[in-house]
Design an enzyme around this catalytic site. Structure first.
Site, mmCIF file in Angstrom:
data_model
loop_
_atom_site.group_PDB
_atom_site.id
_atom_site.type_symbol
_atom_site.label_atom_id
_atom_site.label_comp_id
_atom_site.label_asym_id
_atom_site.label_seq_id
_atom_site.Cartn_x
_atom_site.Cartn_y
_atom_site.Cartn_z
ATOM 1 N N TYR A 34 -8.035 -0.675 -4.085
ATOM 2 C CA TYR A 34 -8.496 -0.667 -2.696
ATOM 3 C C TYR A 34 -8.726 0.740 -2.199
ATOM 4 O O TYR A 34 -8.350 1.716 -2.866
ATOM 5 C CB TYR A 34 -7.500 -1.415 -1.798
ATOM 6 C CG TYR A 34 -6.233 -0.638 -1.489
ATOM 7 C CD1 TYR A 34 -5.248 -0.448 -2.454
ATOM 8 C CD2 TYR A 34 -6.031 -0.076 -0.237
ATOM 9 C CE1 TYR A 34 -4.098 0.266 -2.157
ATOM 10 C CE2 TYR A 34 -4.880 0.642 0.068
ATOM 11 C CZ TYR A 34 -3.919 0.813 -0.896
ATOM 12 O OH TYR A 34 -2.786 1.526 -0.611
ATOM 13 N N ARG A 53 -13.053 7.883 -5.698
ATOM 14 C CA ARG A 53 -11.676 7.523 -6.072
ATOM 15 C C ARG A 53 -11.598 6.040 -6.429
ATOM 16 O O ARG A 53 -10.888 5.664 -7.371
ATOM 17 C CB ARG A 53 -10.705 7.865 -4.949
ATOM 18 C CG ARG A 53 -9.256 7.565 -5.328
ATOM 19 C CD ARG A 53 -8.260 8.066 -4.304
ATOM 20 N NE ARG A 53 -8.374 7.371 -3.042
ATOM 21 C CZ ARG A 53 -7.667 7.652 -1.950
ATOM 22 N NH1 ARG A 53 -6.784 8.646 -1.975
ATOM 23 N NH2 ARG A 53 -7.825 6.976 -0.838
ATOM 24 N N HIS A 103 -1.701 -13.640 -18.018
ATOM 25 C CA HIS A 103 -1.672 -12.174 -17.871
ATOM 26 C C HIS A 103 -2.896 -11.536 -18.521
ATOM 27 O O HIS A 103 -3.432 -10.557 -18.034
ATOM 28 C CB HIS A 103 -0.418 -11.593 -18.541
ATOM 29 C CG HIS A 103 0.833 -11.806 -17.760
ATOM 30 N ND1 HIS A 103 1.318 -13.059 -17.449
ATOM 31 C CD2 HIS A 103 1.710 -10.925 -17.222
ATOM 32 C CE1 HIS A 103 2.433 -12.929 -16.767
ATOM 33 N NE2 HIS A 103 2.698 -11.652 -16.601
ATOM 34 N N LYS A 148 -5.099 3.575 -7.048
ATOM 35 C CA LYS A 148 -4.881 3.010 -5.711
ATOM 36 C C LYS A 148 -4.923 1.486 -5.865
ATOM 37 O O LYS A 148 -5.921 0.825 -5.587
ATOM 38 C CB LYS A 148 -5.914 3.532 -4.710
ATOM 39 C CG LYS A 148 -5.461 3.352 -3.265
ATOM 40 C CD LYS A 148 -6.255 4.211 -2.312
ATOM 41 C CE LYS A 148 -5.980 3.905 -0.851
ATOM 42 N NZ LYS A 148 -4.628 4.209 -0.381
ATOM 43 N N GLU A 180 5.595 12.052 -3.501
ATOM 44 C CA GLU A 180 4.828 11.862 -2.264
ATOM 45 C C GLU A 180 5.688 11.021 -1.334
ATOM 46 O O GLU A 180 6.917 10.991 -1.483
ATOM 47 C CB GLU A 180 3.477 11.200 -2.579
ATOM 48 C CG GLU A 180 3.619 9.879 -3.317
ATOM 49 C CD GLU A 180 2.282 9.225 -3.658
ATOM 50 O OE1 GLU A 180 1.248 9.585 -3.080
ATOM 51 O OE2 GLU A 180 2.295 8.312 -4.506
HETATM 52 C C1 PLP Z 1 1.031 6.281 -1.803
HETATM 53 C C2 PLP Z 1 0.018 7.020 -1.014
HETATM 54 N N1 PLP Z 1 -0.106 8.336 -1.205
HETATM 55 C C3 PLP Z 1 -0.996 9.072 -0.506
HETATM 56 C C4 PLP Z 1 -1.816 8.467 0.446
HETATM 57 C C5 PLP Z 1 -2.808 9.308 1.211
HETATM 58 O O1 PLP Z 1 -4.129 9.052 0.769
HETATM 59 P P1 PLP Z 1 -5.375 9.268 1.723
HETATM 60 O O2 PLP Z 1 -5.276 10.650 2.246
HETATM 61 O O3 PLP Z 1 -6.550 9.091 0.832
HETATM 62 O O4 PLP Z 1 -5.293 8.247 2.805
HETATM 63 C C6 PLP Z 1 -1.744 7.096 0.655
HETATM 64 C C7 PLP Z 1 -2.613 6.458 1.634
HETATM 65 O O5 PLP Z 1 -2.435 5.349 2.057
HETATM 66 C C8 PLP Z 1 -0.808 6.345 -0.093
HETATM 67 O O6 PLP Z 1 -0.684 5.017 0.083
#
Ligand code: PLP
Length: 290
Positions: A34, A53, A103, A148, A180
């Site tokens: 997503y 991305r 799966h 993502k 993060e």
């Molecule tokens: C786990 C994670 N890290 C970093 C980000 C930041 O990404 P972006 O700046 O593209 O929104 C997100 C955004 O939702 C995220 O879910």
């Protein structure tokens, strides 16, 4: 209230009329990817970067992309025409609907494409002025956080830790190193120098992270991408969160202890101003294009 217009497999229709098969691999396995893209006054912020991305996420899971970057942007703009103002666009592609639950990935599935739009909730003036509270946790997610993926259980459970503590985010450490936060990237500042964690498989490379990198360069800030030890985060003068919806936000307490002076710091203020100027340039460019 009428249901907002959304996109489902090429069709625009009210969100509450969309029906998804229970066999969809997105539903059964979280087998999908997503994007979340902010739009300011109908203008997408860094759309190409978001769809590049998305392509990288699809490549990582071996999912054929139904659209080119330009095709995606056209589809999103068709939907955005129904949603004036500042919006957050959610785009999801799953592997599609197989005949049975298995799966093993069947060949020849048609991906399911879904998009919806909701009002963009950027941080309040108070959050920007005062900063936000965060807590920390061990990063218990998988080893492919650069994808993502819609399989967000790890992120959901991580975020819930801060929600339960009445905090805005959960900052994650893997083996003593900053990765993060549950739904944001994290930056620290020490002695005026900004640092961000490496762009590896332990973090999602945020589009806002990349934007802040560019703005730091433009604004001639000292900026480093390097491994950051947990102890450095705890001793930082400033900590920031970044994401498409949070933009850039100062963290003023971590696990109940003040970060630096306990107020948003000077480097944050500079970066926040650079970000707002960038958005103003985007709106001005959009006014000229209109
Ligand atoms: C786990 C994670 N890290 C970093 C980000 C930041 O990404 P972006 O700046 O593209 O929104 C997100 C955004 O939702 C995220 O879910």
């Amino acid at each position: 209230m009428t249901s907002p217009i959304a996109h489902f497999n090429g069709e625009l229709l009210p969100l509450d009329q969309i029906r998804i098969s229970p066999l969809d691999r997105g539903f059964i396995f979280g087998d999908g990817v997503y994007e979340v893209i902010p739009a300011y006054g109908g203008r997408l912020l860094r759309a190409r970067e978001h769809f590049n991305r998305l392509q990288r996420s699809m490549d990582e899971i071996g999912l054929a992309n139904p659209h080119s970057v330009d095709g995606w942007i056209a589809e999103v703009n068709r939907l955005l025409a129904h949603h004036p103002g500042n919006q957050s666009v959610y785009v999801q592609v799953t592997r599609g609907v197989p005949p049975k639950r298995d799966h093993v990935i069947p060949k020849g599935l048609v991906p399911t494409v879904f998009m919806m739009v909701s009002p963009l909730a950027t941080p309040s003036a108070e959050m920007v002025e005062k900063g936000v509270a965060c807590v920390s946790a061990r990063d218990f997610r998988w080893e492919k956080c650069h994808i993502k993926s819609t399989s967000l259980l790890g992120n959901v459970l991580a975020r819930q830790i801060s929600a339960d503590a009445g905090a805005t985010e959960t900052i994650l450490f893997r083996d003593g190193w900053l990765t993060e936060a549950a739904a944001s990237n994290v930056f620290i500042v020490k002695d005026g120098a900004v640092a961000a964690a490496p762009q590896d498989e332990h973090i999602l490379l945020g589009i806002t992270y990349e934007l802040l990198t560019d703005l730091a360069r433009e604004g001639k800030l000292r900026f480093d991408v390097r491994p950051i030890a947990e102890a450095e985060v705890r001793a930082a003068d400033e900590i920031w969160l970044s994401s498409s919806t949070k933009e850039v936000l100062a963290v003023t307490t971590l696990d109940g202890k003040p970060v630096g002076a306990g107020v948003p710091g000077p480097v944050f203020r500079r970066m926040h101003a650079l970000f707002q100027e960038y958005k103003a340039r985007l709106s001005a460019a959009s006014a000229v294009a209109d």
